[in-house]
Design an enzyme around this catalytic site. Structure first.
Site, PDB file in Angstrom:
ATOM      1  N   GLU A   1     -36.655 -60.096  54.573  1.00 27.91           N
ATOM      2  CA  GLU A   1     -37.080 -59.534  53.256  1.00 27.91           C
ATOM      3  C   GLU A   1     -37.795 -58.233  53.144  1.00 27.91           C
ATOM      4  OE1 GLU A   1     -40.075 -62.558  51.825  1.00 27.91           O
ATOM      5  OE2 GLU A   1     -38.974 -64.164  52.714  1.00 27.91           O
TER       6      GLU A   1
ATOM      7  N   TRP B   1     -34.748 -58.002  49.135  1.00 26.68           N
ATOM      8  CA  TRP B   1     -35.598 -59.174  48.724  1.00 26.68           C
ATOM      9  C   TRP B   1     -35.525 -58.718  46.994  1.00 26.68           C
ATOM     10  CZ3 TRP B   1     -35.214 -63.763  50.376  1.00 26.68           C
ATOM     11  CH2 TRP B   1     -35.918 -64.857  49.663  1.00 26.68           C
TER      12      TRP B   1
END
Length: 991
Positions: free
Chosen positions: A511, A573
């Site tokens: 992420e 992300w």
């Protein structure tokens, strides 16, 4: 020899070849016949009610007044993407939640009498209780993992059967306390309930190859793997689970055929076996393939293995399993290699709900494929499914598009115990059994948080039991939360990628770049677009226009992963905007995607495409329709070595020293009506260029349909998309247009509409604003085929009208053999990278070292660094000039964290984390103009002391920590903060 005789000989030879090829084809068809197996698409024509009536499972229950729907279906498509994000990483909470019922009436054909009948649900959200003809079959609570049941004992032939499914999508108010299904919360995934993925019915001979559905059925299907892989050779092992549900012993032949992408059998092996009555056994077969075509991210070549079971030369059953032959290595020093070739992994995290405005989480497979094609177009080769498993169709798309996949089971963001853990670990097992043959899966994600030793051992035991030869790695995101993790994980699934924390492990990022920006806003020089002037603007954590968001893609990628030779790469992300936890109350989504909630690309999409595609790329960020007297910086993103910029053919500048590897900036460019052109060079050779023009005034509306590869199917759940553009008189999209469009709609379909990202209650309406000159709406099909007519109007513009016809789907008695449509993509080898930016020297895997802050990580927008011996004059922040001056004596000599003050208005649950290297006292200095974070209020003691950083008073809190303990600190603020707020500071001293 006469010409005529010669031609006759040639014609005879061609004819003989034709007959020979036909005979071969017939023989192949005979070898690969499916035998006694039938697979039905069970999606069509369900009854549905958004209520919880008593006895709805009963076979004679009257459901005549219920709605008719088809799967994939969600009952939250009408109440999502329509509320502003509350901020603080909380998702949209206003979806309807509760208990609903589905019922399906069906009859089996006479040809299926005597067969075993299994139902397969690709998943149901969130809790499914399943009944057949009034008999309870069981419960599934995972929400994301396929499961199935044996219907055979309860079925009736020559009369109607009824499947009934009670579905509940309710959840607790706080994601941390949502026991036992902690992942069923809009903080992680919007709670779009329903039978939102496909349903299939399998009819098989009593002697059959089992399905890979462990839950309830306890069957594992086929397991295959390749070993001794090279360009010259590969050894394939096929393990096939056979169930003989006859009462008597059977002498069988198991044939395995390796079939290449063109349909040709390249290898075949037959083995004789004996299986007793009512026995379930796994049989092994080995095949050697010479000169195999290997699976690369840039050439994902796919074979399949077709396994047939014969008795007395009669085919009883056949099953197909995907096969991609590849070897790989994640190296701690040199990154990722596939088949010996280096490849940097770049791609996205994606929510497995894959939410779409107007549709929720219920998407036909071709729309999931549509999303994958966009990721492929932008140069992606890596995907991390966020917290929970992707769908079967999407994992198969990873195979065909060449995406290295990081695959979880189900998880929230916690180490779980009791019933939650029991559900999670069973789901992890079922996920591995179902997906283990997909070559795109390279890493199993054990969870989204660190585990205990006992839990890690369970995870590894499942992998060793059900995927012992897959050679896949295992890691947990935030494994650094537990000191025990390094004894079990084989890859570091990092957080935000600033640097590695495990010197002996390879690293992949799960992420990074969690920033947000809507598609509708170009830049601060363009006309306002309900963003900078939005009443919620000051509450936004991120205040980025599309231009800045696009440019930041290079900053995050290059500095966190791209320039680090040891780093395998990572997942941006997130790919598409959705109503899960966002931080910008100006939006009805978490606007962190490279595409918006209807998959229209942002400038960030084109920025990443220009960085990640292997061929030469260049992209001018923005448009060329500014007001007079506008002078602004122009950003060009390119994977080439130098860029020249021209305005109306006048050379503005040459840049051969990009920022962050890919960004070519040209300052103070004066806008002039006409065109702007960027030329990209490698070794002084022009490799590609892009031109953007000044577009004329809005003149007309343009409608463009998008359907699946087989057209728009009248199956009750298929979707037709319509792009709605405002164009000038030459047909060019007007980039600054943002006015309302009114639609009229009639015919055989259901209007689903689209959304406006910065307005509430814009879904499912017969009106919509364009954003940057375009928007996209959706229409759902009915079970009856026919035409729909759409007209789009706005005063002052030429209207547009479009007709679309849906295609009839053959189904009878609730069954059809037509499978959900996806794109038929043939893998094509892509080139090696045209150019690689110069990698700076000195990048090492782990450099942030400390005696007290072990396994230190920081997930903010800028890196935090560790320093020793705080005292007068030491710098407190990485991005502010303030130094520590007069501080309490007990703080002198502390190790400390130099924080980025840029994160002072940012919240994340896991902003800062470390393992205590010794017994110590941890101190936090906090700006009390900012509401105290929950972790300070609940865990820390207010010392009553304070000190000053500049003119801001920082209150001191303390916590005693034992060696080996994990410490997690959330973000500075989860609410309103002053614009000049200070980030908290962290210090520690050995006790």
């Amino acid at each position: 020899m006469s010409k005529l005789k010669f031609y006759n000989i040639v014609a005879t030879f061609i004819l003989l070849c034709f007959f020979a090829s036909n005979l071969v084809a017939q023989e192949l068809e005979k070898d690969l016949t499916q035998g006694n197996r039938s697979k039905y698409n069970f999606n069509l024509d369900w009854k549905f009610i958004r209520e919880n009536p008593a006895n709805a499972e009963a076979i004679n229950f009257n459901d005549a007044s219920w709605s008719n729907v088809s799967c994939p279906h969600t009952f939250n498509d009408v109440d999502t993407f329509d509320n502003f994000s509350p901020g603080g990483h909380y998702g949209e909470s206003e979806q309807w939640r509760g208990t609903v019922w589905y019922r399906k009436h069906f009859k089996l054909p006479k040809s299926d009498k005597g067969k075993k009948i299994y139902i397969e649900f690709e998943s149901v959200r969130q809790i499914a209780d399943v009944y057949i003809n009034g008999k309870y079959l069981g419960k599934n609570q995972t929400g994301f993992i396929p499961f199935g049941y044996d219907l055979t004992p309860y079925l009736k032939y020559n009369e109607e059967n009824v499947i009934a499914v009670k579905v509940n999508n309710d959840r607790g108010d706080d994601f941390r306390d949502n026991f036992p299904l902690v992942w069923n919360h809009e903080h992680w995934h919007p709670v779009h309930g329903g039978i939102y993925r496909n349903v299939f019915l399998h009819a098989v001979d009593p002697l059959h190859i089992t399905l890979p559905l462990y839950d309830n059925l306890k069957t594992v299907g086929t397991y295959l793997y390749a070993e001794n892989i090279s360009k010259n050779h590969a050894d394939i092992t096929v393990k096939t689970e056979i169930f003989n549900e006859y009462n008597n012993k059977k002498n069988i032949v198991i044939e395995n055929h390796v079939v290449d992408a063109s349909g040709k059998i390249v290898k075949k092996v037959s083995n004789n076996h004996v299986i007793e009555g009512n026995q379930k056994l796994i049989f092994d077969a080995q095949l050697a393939i010479e000169n195999p075509k290997l699976w690369y991210t840039r050439n994902p070549y796919m074979y399949k293995v077709v396994t047939s079971v014969k008795e007395n030369n009669k085919v009883l059953d056949t099953y197909e399993t995907p096969l991609g032959i590849r070897s790989f290595e994640f190296n701690k020093d040199t990154g990722f290699h596939i088949n010996g070739e280096y490849a940097k992994l770049h791609g996205w995290g994606q929510k497995p709900t894959n939410s779409w405005a107007g549709l929720g989480a219920a998407l036909p497979d071709w729309l999931r494929d549509f999303t994958y094609q966009l990721m492929d177009e932008a140069g992606g080769n890596f995907i991390r499914w966020g917290h929970c498993a992707g769908s079967p169709a999407e994992i198969a798309m990873g195979n065909k598009y060449g995406f290295v996949t990081l695959m979880p089971g189900v998880a929230g963001e916690s180490e779980d115990e009791g019933e939650t853990w029991d559900i999670r670990i069973a789901a992890f097992r079922d996920m591995i059994v179902y997906y283990r043959n997909n070559p795109s899966i390279f890493i199993w994600e054990g969870g989204n948080w660190a585990e205990s030793a006992a839990h890690y051992e369970q995870i590894l035991d499942i992998i060793n039991t059900f995927d012992p030869n897959g050679k896949r790695l295992m890691g947990n995101r935030r494994a650094d939360n537990a000191a025990v993790s390094e004894n079990y994980i084989s890859i570091e699934i990092g957080t935000e990628g600033w640097e590695g924390e495990y010197p002996n492990l390879p690293i992949i990022e799960s992420e990074y770049c969690r920033d947000e920006s809507p598609r509708r806003v170009w830049d601060e020089f363009s006309r306002d677009d309900n963003f900078f002037n939005h009443p919620n603007f000051d509450r936004n954590t991120y205040k980025f226009a599309s231009e800045e968001f696009a440019v930041k893609q290079a900053d995050h990628w290059w500095n966190k992963m791209g320039k680090k030779p040891y780093h395998s790469g990572g997942a941006n992300w997130i790919f598409s905007d959705g109503p899960h936890g966002g931080r910008c109350p100006t939006e009805v989504t978490r606007a962190g995607g490279e595409v918006d909630g209807v998959r229209l690309p942002k400038e960030a999409f084109y920025a990443l495409k220009s960085m990640w595609r292997l061929e030469p790329q260049v992209h001018i960020v923005g448009h060329w329709n500014y007001d007079k007297e506008t002078t602004k910086p122009i950003y060009v993103i390119s994977n080439c070595a130098a860029v020249k910029l021209f305005v109306n053919n006048e050379l503005i500048g040459i840049d051969s020293i990009p920022d962050n590897g890919y960004v070519y900036k040209f300052d103070k460019v004066a806008w002039k009506s006409g065109e702007i052109r960027a030329e990209a060079y490698i070794d002084d050779v022009l490799r590609t260029s892009q031109t953007k023009k000044t577009i004329g005034e809005p003149f007309a509306i343009k409608l463009t349909p998008i359907t699946g590869p087989q057209g728009w199917l009248a199956d009750g759940s298929d979707i037709a998309l319509i792009d709605v553009e405002v164009v000038d008189k030459d047909g060019n999209r007007c980039p600054l247009d943002k006015g309302r469009i009114d639609f009229t709609f009639s015919g055989a379909g259901i209007w689903r509409g689209g959304y406006n990202s910065g307005k509430e209650n814009t879904t499912n309406n017969l009106y919509l604003d364009t954003e940057c000159g375009i928007n996209r709406v959706a229409i759902r099909s009915l079970l009856k085929s026919g035409k729909v007519k759409i007209t789009a109007k706005r005063d002052g513009l030429k209207a547009a009208t479009l007709e679309i016809a849906s295609k009839k789907v053959k189904f009878k008695n609730g069954l059809t053999s037509e499978m959900p449509q996806v794109y038929n993509v043939v893998a094509k080898e892509e080139p090696l990278p045209a150019h690689t930016p110069k990698i700076p020297l000195g990048e090492v895997g782990v450099s942030n070292k400390s005696l007290l802050f072990k396994k230190f990580s920081y997930t903010g927008d800028s890196p935090a660094v560790l320093r020793t011996n705080v005292f007068w004059g030491k710098k407190a922040y990485t991005d502010l000039p303030y130094n520590y001056t007069v501080i309490p004596k007990y703080l002198n000599g502390c190790e400390y964290v130099r924080m980025p003050n840029s994160d002072s208005r940012y919240w994340a649950r896991d902003l800062l984390q470390f393992i205590a290297g010794d017994d110590m006292i941890l101190y936090v200095g906090h700006d009390d103009r900012v509401p105290r974070p929950k972790f300070l209020l609940e865990e820390y003691e207010d010392t009553g002391d304070d000190f000053k950083l500049g003119d801001v008073t920082m209150s001191i809190f303390k916590l005693e920590v034992k060696a080996g303990e994990s410490v997690v600190m959330s973000g500075n603020s989860d609410g309103e903060t002053p614009k000049d707020a200070r980030m908290y500071v962290v210090m520690a001293k050995k006790k």
